[in-house]
Design a protein around this motif. Structure first.
Motif, PDB file in Angstrom:
ATOM      1  N   TYR A 113       1.144  -1.328   0.483  1.00 12.06           N
ATOM      2  CA  TYR A 113      -0.024   0.113  -0.463  1.00 12.06           C
ATOM      3  C   TYR A 113       0.594   1.866   0.079  1.00 12.06           C
ATOM      4  CZ  TYR A 113      -3.114   4.017   1.529  1.00 12.06           C
ATOM      5  OH  TYR A 113      -3.671   4.627   1.968  1.00 12.06           O
ATOM      6  N   LYS A 114       2.129   1.354   0.598  1.00 14.61           N
ATOM      7  CA  LYS A 114       2.757   2.588   1.011  1.00 14.61           C
ATOM      8  C   LYS A 114       3.622   2.905  -0.631  1.00 14.61           C
ATOM      9  CE  LYS A 114       1.554   4.185   5.493  1.00 14.61           C
ATOM     10  NZ  LYS A 114       1.539   5.099   5.034  1.00 14.61           N
ATOM     11  N   SER A 115       4.273   1.471  -0.947  1.00 20.98           N
ATOM     12  CA  SER A 115       4.431   1.476  -1.913  1.00 20.98           C
ATOM     13  C   SER A 115       3.655   1.980  -3.481  1.00 20.98           C
ATOM     14  CB  SER A 115       4.954   0.376  -2.839  1.00 20.98           C
ATOM     15  OG  SER A 115       5.872   0.115  -1.977  1.00 20.98           O
ATOM     16  N   ILE A 116       2.406   2.182  -3.539  1.00 20.50           N
ATOM     17  CA  ILE A 116       1.381   2.621  -4.579  1.00 20.50           C
ATOM     18  C   ILE A 116       1.220   3.874  -3.885  1.00 20.50           C
ATOM     19  CG2 ILE A 116      -0.772   2.091  -5.370  1.00 20.50           C
ATOM     20  CD1 ILE A 116      -0.343  -0.624  -4.957  1.00 20.50           C
ATOM     21  N   SER A 117       0.975   4.357  -2.463  1.00 22.15           N
ATOM     22  CA  SER A 117       0.192   5.237  -2.217  1.00 22.15           C
ATOM     23  C   SER A 117       1.178   6.459  -1.974  1.00 22.15           C
ATOM     24  CB  SER A 117      -0.912   5.356  -1.194  1.00 22.15           C
ATOM     25  OG  SER A 117       0.309   5.121   0.307  1.00 22.15           O
ATOM     26  N   HIS A 118       2.447   6.313  -1.735  1.00 17.84           N
ATOM     27  CA  HIS A 118       3.638   7.899  -1.491  1.00 17.84           C
ATOM     28  C   HIS A 118       4.804   7.062  -2.537  1.00 17.84           C
ATOM     29  CE1 HIS A 118       1.500   7.286   2.303  1.00 17.84           C
ATOM     30  NE2 HIS A 118       1.791   8.611   2.313  1.00 17.84           N
ATOM     31  N   ASN A 119       5.575   5.577  -2.160  1.00 16.77           N
ATOM     32  CA  ASN A 119       7.011   6.145  -2.814  1.00 16.77           C
ATOM     33  C   ASN A 119       7.066   4.106  -2.991  1.00 16.77           C
ATOM     34  OD1 ASN A 119       9.014   6.206  -1.539  1.00 16.77           O
ATOM     35  ND2 ASN A 119       8.611   8.037  -1.887  1.00 16.77           N
ATOM     36  N   TYR A 120       8.273   4.005  -3.525  1.00 17.82           N
ATOM     37  CA  TYR A 120       8.569   2.474  -3.670  1.00 17.82           C
ATOM     38  C   TYR A 120       9.339   2.718  -2.956  1.00 17.82           C
ATOM     39  CZ  TYR A 120       6.317   1.591  -8.493  1.00 17.82           C
ATOM     40  OH  TYR A 120       5.405   1.695  -9.378  1.00 17.82           O
ATOM     41  N   LEU A 121      10.511   3.297  -2.804  1.00 18.18           N
ATOM     42  CA  LEU A 121      11.565   3.835  -1.393  1.00 18.18           C
ATOM     43  C   LEU A 121      11.162   3.617   0.021  1.00 18.18           C
ATOM     44  CD1 LEU A 121      14.431   3.508  -0.651  1.00 18.18           C
ATOM     45  CD2 LEU A 121      14.068   5.958   0.196  1.00 18.18           C
ATOM     46  N   PHE A 122       9.561   3.511   0.000  1.00 24.94           N
ATOM     47  CA  PHE A 122       8.814   3.633   1.716  1.00 24.94           C
ATOM     48  C   PHE A 122       8.296   2.212   1.467  1.00 24.94           C
ATOM     49  CE2 PHE A 122       5.333   5.763   4.164  1.00 24.94           C
ATOM     50  CZ  PHE A 122       5.982   5.240   5.599  1.00 24.94           C
ATOM     51  N   GLY A 123       7.824   2.138   0.552  1.00 28.15           N
ATOM     52  CA  GLY A 123       7.144  -0.232   0.519  1.00 28.15           C
ATOM     53  C   GLY A 123       8.649  -0.788   1.191  1.00 28.15           C
ATOM     54  N   LEU A 124      10.004  -0.345   0.472  1.00 26.38           N
ATOM     55  CA  LEU A 124      11.079  -1.274   0.133  1.00 26.38           C
ATOM     56  C   LEU A 124      11.800  -1.402   1.610  1.00 26.38           C
ATOM     57  CD1 LEU A 124      13.297  -3.254  -1.049  1.00 26.38           C
ATOM     58  CD2 LEU A 124      14.429  -0.657  -1.899  1.00 26.38           C
ATOM     59  N   ILE A 125      11.591  -0.072   2.253  1.00 29.07           N
ATOM     60  CA  ILE A 125      12.186  -0.534   3.153  1.00 29.07           C
ATOM     61  C   ILE A 125      11.439  -1.175   4.385  1.00 29.07           C
ATOM     62  CG2 ILE A 125      12.866   1.144   5.351  1.00 29.07           C
ATOM     63  CD1 ILE A 125      14.287   3.328   2.968  1.00 29.07           C
ATOM     64  N   ILE A 126       9.763  -0.762   4.178  1.00 36.08           N
ATOM     65  CA  ILE A 126       9.240  -1.307   5.341  1.00 36.08           C
ATOM     66  C   ILE A 126       9.203  -2.744   5.206  1.00 36.08           C
ATOM     67  CG2 ILE A 126       6.813  -1.829   5.835  1.00 36.08           C
ATOM     68  CD1 ILE A 126       6.152   1.417   4.861  1.00 36.08           C
ATOM     69  N   MET A 127       9.853  -3.391   3.805  1.00 31.52           N
ATOM     70  CA  MET A 127       9.924  -4.986   3.548  1.00 31.52           C
ATOM     71  C   MET A 127      11.394  -5.083   4.196  1.00 31.52           C
ATOM     72  SD  MET A 127       7.304  -6.284   2.490  1.00 31.52           S
ATOM     73  CE  MET A 127       8.356  -7.803   2.328  1.00 31.52           C
ATOM     74  N   ILE A 128      12.267  -4.117   4.162  1.00 36.48           N
ATOM     75  CA  ILE A 128      13.439  -4.596   4.769  1.00 36.48           C
ATOM     76  C   ILE A 128      13.489  -4.837   6.266  1.00 36.48           C
ATOM     77  CG2 ILE A 128      15.660  -4.042   5.351  1.00 36.48           C
ATOM     78  CD1 ILE A 128      15.644  -3.186   2.363  1.00 36.48           C
ATOM     79  N   ALA A 129      12.761  -3.898   6.557  1.00 38.04           N
ATOM     80  CA  ALA A 129      12.593  -4.277   7.554  1.00 38.04           C
ATOM     81  C   ALA A 129      11.333  -5.368   8.146  1.00 38.04           C
ATOM     82  CB  ALA A 129      11.778  -2.589   9.131  1.00 38.04           C
ATOM     83  N   ASN A 130      10.261  -5.574   7.862  1.00 39.78           N
ATOM     84  CA  ASN A 130       9.620  -7.372   7.777  1.00 39.78           C
ATOM     85  C   ASN A 130      10.484  -7.873   7.965  1.00 39.78           C
ATOM     86  OD1 ASN A 130       7.250  -8.108   7.827  1.00 39.78           O
ATOM     87  ND2 ASN A 130       6.426  -8.122   6.475  1.00 39.78           N
ATOM     88  N   ILE A 131      11.853  -8.328   6.935  1.00 37.40           N
ATOM     89  CA  ILE A 131      12.569  -9.672   6.749  1.00 37.40           C
ATOM     90  C   ILE A 131      13.039  -9.576   7.749  1.00 37.40           C
ATOM     91  CG2 ILE A 131      14.413 -10.189   5.106  1.00 37.40           C
ATOM     92  CD1 ILE A 131      12.648  -8.616   2.664  1.00 37.40           C
ATOM     93  N   ILE A 132      13.476  -8.989   8.450  1.00 42.86           N
ATOM     94  CA  ILE A 132      14.418  -9.258   9.518  1.00 42.86           C
ATOM     95  C   ILE A 132      13.659  -9.351  10.653  1.00 42.86           C
ATOM     96  CG2 ILE A 132      15.964  -7.801  11.302  1.00 42.86           C
ATOM     97  CD1 ILE A 132      17.104  -6.230   8.478  1.00 42.86           C
ATOM     98  N   MET A 133      12.601  -9.021  11.329  1.00 34.70           N
ATOM     99  CA  MET A 133      12.127  -8.817  11.871  1.00 34.70           C
ATOM    100  C   MET A 133      10.612  -9.764  12.269  1.00 34.70           C
ATOM    101  SD  MET A 133      11.976  -5.074  13.101  1.00 34.70           S
ATOM    102  CE  MET A 133      10.998  -4.987  15.068  1.00 34.70           C
ATOM    103  N   ASN A 134      10.194 -10.301  10.891  1.00 29.38           N
ATOM    104  CA  ASN A 134       9.546 -11.356  10.419  1.00 29.38           C
ATOM    105  C   ASN A 134       9.652 -12.834   9.768  1.00 29.38           C
ATOM    106  OD1 ASN A 134       6.885 -10.042  12.294  1.00 29.38           O
ATOM    107  ND2 ASN A 134       6.507  -9.268  10.498  1.00 29.38           N
TER     108      ASN A 134
END
Length: 153
Positions: A107-128
């Motif tokens: 959602y953040k990648s589409i609504s804001h920018n791809y970098l926002f979504g990518l950084i969220i996914m990096i944290a998500n991969i490490i923490m989940n």
């Protein structure tokens, strides 16, 4: 950039609670038995390549070791099946959290920018995702111990 990282880490922490809530609901369904035997990465070489061994060291040697005290082998008399159940709960909770954060990252990648979504996914991969993969590896090791224990009895 720091705002994105802070948001990613925060939403990943929140996803742990979401994961626990949905996991407690799933626990009461007939599908939970199938979910308890998930294995995304069964090859030890792949686990090594993606850094599960290093992640395991981080979990064992930092404050993360205090997050789930039920998943420890303190002595030889501990009931392995109970530890496996706790591992499954942790694994599925992290997977649910991973899916939850992935939806937010998309959602953040589409609504804001791809970098926002990518950084969220990096944290998500490490923490989940990595904790879930680590639990799967640990469950395979516990299963071997359980089989060995059954053979000796």
């Amino acid at each position: 950039m720091i705002k994105y990282l802070t948001f990613g880490i925060s939403i990943s922490f929140i996803s742990w609670i979401v994961g626990m809530i949905f996991n407690s609901i799933l626990l009461k369904t007939k599908y939970y038995k199938k979910l308890s035997n998930l294995n995304f990465v069964t090859n030890n070489k792949i686990n090594k390549c993606i850094g599960i061994k290093q992640f395991k060291w981080i979990v064992k040697n930092t404050f993360f070791k205090f997050f789930n005290g039920k998943i420890t082998l303190k002595d030889k008399n501990v009931e392995l099946s109970e530890i496996r159940i706790e591992m499954t709960i942790a694994e599925i909770s992290h997977l649910i959290g991973f899916i939850f954060v992935t939806v937010i990252a998309l959602y953040k990648s589409i609504s804001h920018n791809y970098l926002f979504g990518l950084i969220i996914m990096i944290a998500n991969i490490i923490m989940n995702l990595y904790p879930s993969l680590l639990q799967q590896e640990n469950k395979r090791r516990i299963d071997k111990l359980i089989k060995r224990k059954i053979k000796t009895v």
